[in-house]
Design a protein around this motif. Structure first.
Motif, mmCIF file in Angstrom:
data_model
loop_
_atom_site.group_PDB
_atom_site.id
_atom_site.type_symbol
_atom_site.label_atom_id
_atom_site.label_comp_id
_atom_site.label_asym_id
_atom_site.label_seq_id
_atom_site.Cartn_x
_atom_site.Cartn_y
_atom_site.Cartn_z
ATOM 1 N N THR A 76 0.841 -1.199 0.000
ATOM 2 C CA THR A 76 0.000 0.000 0.000
ATOM 3 C C THR A 76 0.874 1.245 0.000
ATOM 4 N N VAL A 77 0.502 2.204 -0.838
ATOM 5 C CA VAL A 77 1.131 3.525 -0.832
ATOM 6 C C VAL A 77 0.039 4.549 -0.526
ATOM 7 N N ARG A 78 0.451 5.706 -0.025
ATOM 8 C CA ARG A 78 -0.509 6.696 0.460
ATOM 9 C C ARG A 78 -0.170 8.087 -0.061
ATOM 10 N N ASP A 79 -1.224 8.861 -0.300
ATOM 11 C CA ASP A 79 -1.103 10.279 -0.629
ATOM 12 C C ASP A 79 -2.346 10.961 -0.057
ATOM 13 N N HIS A 80 -2.602 12.184 -0.449
ATOM 14 C CA HIS A 80 -3.807 12.871 0.015
ATOM 15 C C HIS A 80 -4.272 13.854 -1.045
ATOM 16 N N ILE A 81 -5.541 14.231 -0.938
ATOM 17 C CA ILE A 81 -6.098 15.272 -1.797
ATOM 18 C C ILE A 81 -6.979 16.185 -0.961
ATOM 19 N N MET A 82 -7.048 17.430 -1.395
ATOM 20 C CA MET A 82 -7.965 18.403 -0.815
ATOM 21 C C MET A 82 -8.818 18.935 -1.957
ATOM 22 N N VAL A 83 -10.122 18.771 -1.833
ATOM 23 C CA VAL A 83 -11.036 19.172 -2.892
ATOM 24 C C VAL A 83 -12.186 19.985 -2.310
ATOM 25 N N ALA A 84 -12.886 20.654 -3.199
ATOM 26 C CA ALA A 84 -14.168 21.277 -2.870
ATOM 27 C C ALA A 84 -15.206 20.619 -3.767
ATOM 28 N N HIS A 85 -16.412 20.476 -3.269
ATOM 29 C CA HIS A 85 -17.501 19.928 -4.071
ATOM 30 C C HIS A 85 -18.814 20.114 -3.324
ATOM 31 N N SER A 86 -19.898 19.857 -4.029
ATOM 32 C CA SER A 86 -21.223 19.893 -3.419
ATOM 33 C C SER A 86 -22.000 18.700 -3.967
ATOM 34 N N PHE A 87 -23.100 18.381 -3.307
ATOM 35 C CA PHE A 87 -23.904 17.238 -3.708
ATOM 36 C C PHE A 87 -25.328 17.675 -4.008
ATOM 37 N N ARG A 88 -25.988 16.898 -4.850
ATOM 38 C CA ARG A 88 -27.402 17.092 -5.125
ATOM 39 C C ARG A 88 -28.165 15.943 -4.479
ATOM 40 N N GLY A 89 -29.240 16.275 -3.786
ATOM 41 C CA GLY A 89 -30.085 15.258 -3.174
ATOM 42 C C GLY A 89 -30.236 15.472 -1.690
ATOM 43 N N GLU A 90 -31.444 15.324 -1.220
ATOM 44 C CA GLU A 90 -31.751 15.546 0.197
ATOM 45 C C GLU A 90 -30.945 14.655 1.127
ATOM 46 N N VAL A 91 -30.567 13.466 0.659
ATOM 47 C CA VAL A 91 -29.820 12.531 1.497
ATOM 48 C C VAL A 91 -28.512 13.153 2.000
ATOM 49 N N PHE A 92 -28.006 14.162 1.292
ATOM 50 C CA PHE A 92 -26.726 14.772 1.656
ATOM 51 C C PHE A 92 -26.849 15.923 2.648
ATOM 52 N N GLY A 93 -28.055 16.320 2.982
ATOM 53 C CA GLY A 93 -28.243 17.357 3.997
ATOM 54 C C GLY A 93 -27.413 18.592 3.704
ATOM 55 N N PRO A 94 -26.662 19.087 4.723
ATOM 56 C CA PRO A 94 -25.889 20.309 4.530
ATOM 57 C C PRO A 94 -24.754 20.171 3.517
ATOM 58 N N ALA A 95 -24.365 18.948 3.185
ATOM 59 C CA ALA A 95 -23.290 18.761 2.195
ATOM 60 C C ALA A 95 -23.751 19.096 0.782
ATOM 61 N N GLN A 96 -25.026 19.462 0.637
ATOM 62 C CA GLN A 96 -25.490 19.949 -0.666
ATOM 63 C C GLN A 96 -24.836 21.285 -1.002
ATOM 64 N N ARG A 97 -24.439 21.995 0.032
ATOM 65 C CA ARG A 97 -23.734 23.264 -0.183
ATOM 66 C C ARG A 97 -22.264 22.977 -0.477
ATOM 67 N N LEU A 98 -21.619 23.887 -1.157
ATOM 68 C CA LEU A 98 -20.195 23.758 -1.451
ATOM 69 C C LEU A 98 -19.417 23.614 -0.142
ATOM 70 N N HIS A 99 -18.542 22.619 -0.093
ATOM 71 C CA HIS A 99 -17.744 22.393 1.104
ATOM 72 C C HIS A 99 -16.410 21.767 0.704
ATOM 73 N N GLY A 100 -15.475 21.790 1.604
ATOM 74 C CA GLY A 100 -14.168 21.201 1.358
ATOM 75 C C GLY A 100 -14.070 19.812 1.962
ATOM 76 N N ALA A 101 -13.195 19.008 1.387
ATOM 77 C CA ALA A 101 -12.934 17.666 1.904
ATOM 78 C C ALA A 101 -11.459 17.365 1.730
ATOM 79 N N THR A 102 -10.876 16.761 2.742
ATOM 80 C CA THR A 102 -9.492 16.305 2.678
ATOM 81 C C THR A 102 -9.510 14.796 2.853
ATOM 82 N N PHE A 103 -8.914 14.092 1.911
ATOM 83 C CA PHE A 103 -8.904 12.633 1.935
ATOM 84 C C PHE A 103 -7.476 12.109 1.988
#
Length: 132
Positions: free
Chosen positions: A5-32
């Motif tokens: 296994t090798v590892r790295d990371h990403i930082m992105v912004a995105h938003s979701f469509r659909g009620e199932v995502f609640g507040p994540a429907q708004r633009l937000h950041g994510a670090t993976f």
């Protein structure tokens, strides 16, 4: 089955469509944290699964294409909910393309499988596993 296994990371912004995502429907950041696990049933002639340096380098190229991007603005993701699960598949498929193109060396052609895991936090992650 052997794995590396090798590892790295990403930082992105995105938003979701659909009620199932609640507040994540708004633009937000994510670090993976991004883990790519390479698998094979038998070690190659050098007694390795894959060249760790090449695997790290190729994963880095793939994550660089996603890092610091608003995925909502990327043509490849137009109209798509870029969930953690979906992004794990995107990374896995891009790594598989690099393997098939020879980017991880000839020895990598003997790999049997690949799993990519994106860690959203210390308590939540998603994976995609595929054959090669």
């Amino acid at each position: 089955m052997f794995s590396v296994t090798v590892r790295d990371h990403i930082m992105v912004a995105h938003s979701f469509r659909g009620e199932v995502f609640g507040p994540a429907q708004r633009l937000h950041g994510a670090t993976f944290l991004v883990d790519a696990t390479f698998r094979r049933t038998e070690l190659d002639e050098d007694n390795i699964v894959v060249d760790i340096g090449l695997a790290s380098q190729e994963l880095g190229r793939i994550t660089a294409d996603l890092n610091y991007r608003n995925l909502d603005d990327e043509p490849d993701f137009a109209g798509i909910n870029t969930s953690t699960e979906f992004l794990a598949k995107v990374v896995a498929d891009r790594i598989a393309d690099r393997i098939h193109a020879g980017g991880l060396g000839e020895g990598a052609r003997g790999l049997d499988g690949l799993q990519v895991t994106l860690h959203e936090s210390h308590i939540a992650w998603a994976s995609y596993e595929r054959s090669l």
